[in-house]
Design a protein around this motif. Structure first.
Motif: not given
Length: 65
Positions: A7-15, A48-52, A54-61
């Motif tokens: 998730l973090r790697r995908y988030r960095m890619h999207l950012e 929109e994808k980034l917001n989703r 980030k939410y999942l990343d916070e929830d899993l963390s």
């Protein structure tokens, strides 16, 4: 590879992609409105994808710790 690191790697890619699209939209603002609008639209979709993500990343963390 754990789900959190994926998730973090995908988030960095999207950012990174989001930053490039916003920059492109600003660059073409006065040159070609069509390209600017397309880039801005794609950036909104990625946001929109980034917001989703980030939410999942916070929830899993929170559940792991």
């Amino acid at each position: 590879m754990s789900r959190i690191s994926q998730l973090r790697r995908y988030r960095m890619h999207l950012e990174d992609r989001y930053r490039k699209l916003v920059e492109r939209a600003n660059d073409y603002k006065y040159v070609d409105e069509c390209k600017s609008d397309r880039s801005a639209f794609k950036a909104m979709k990625i946001l929109e994808k980034l917001n989703r993500i980030k939410y999942l990343d916070e929830d899993l963390s929170n559940t792991v710790m």
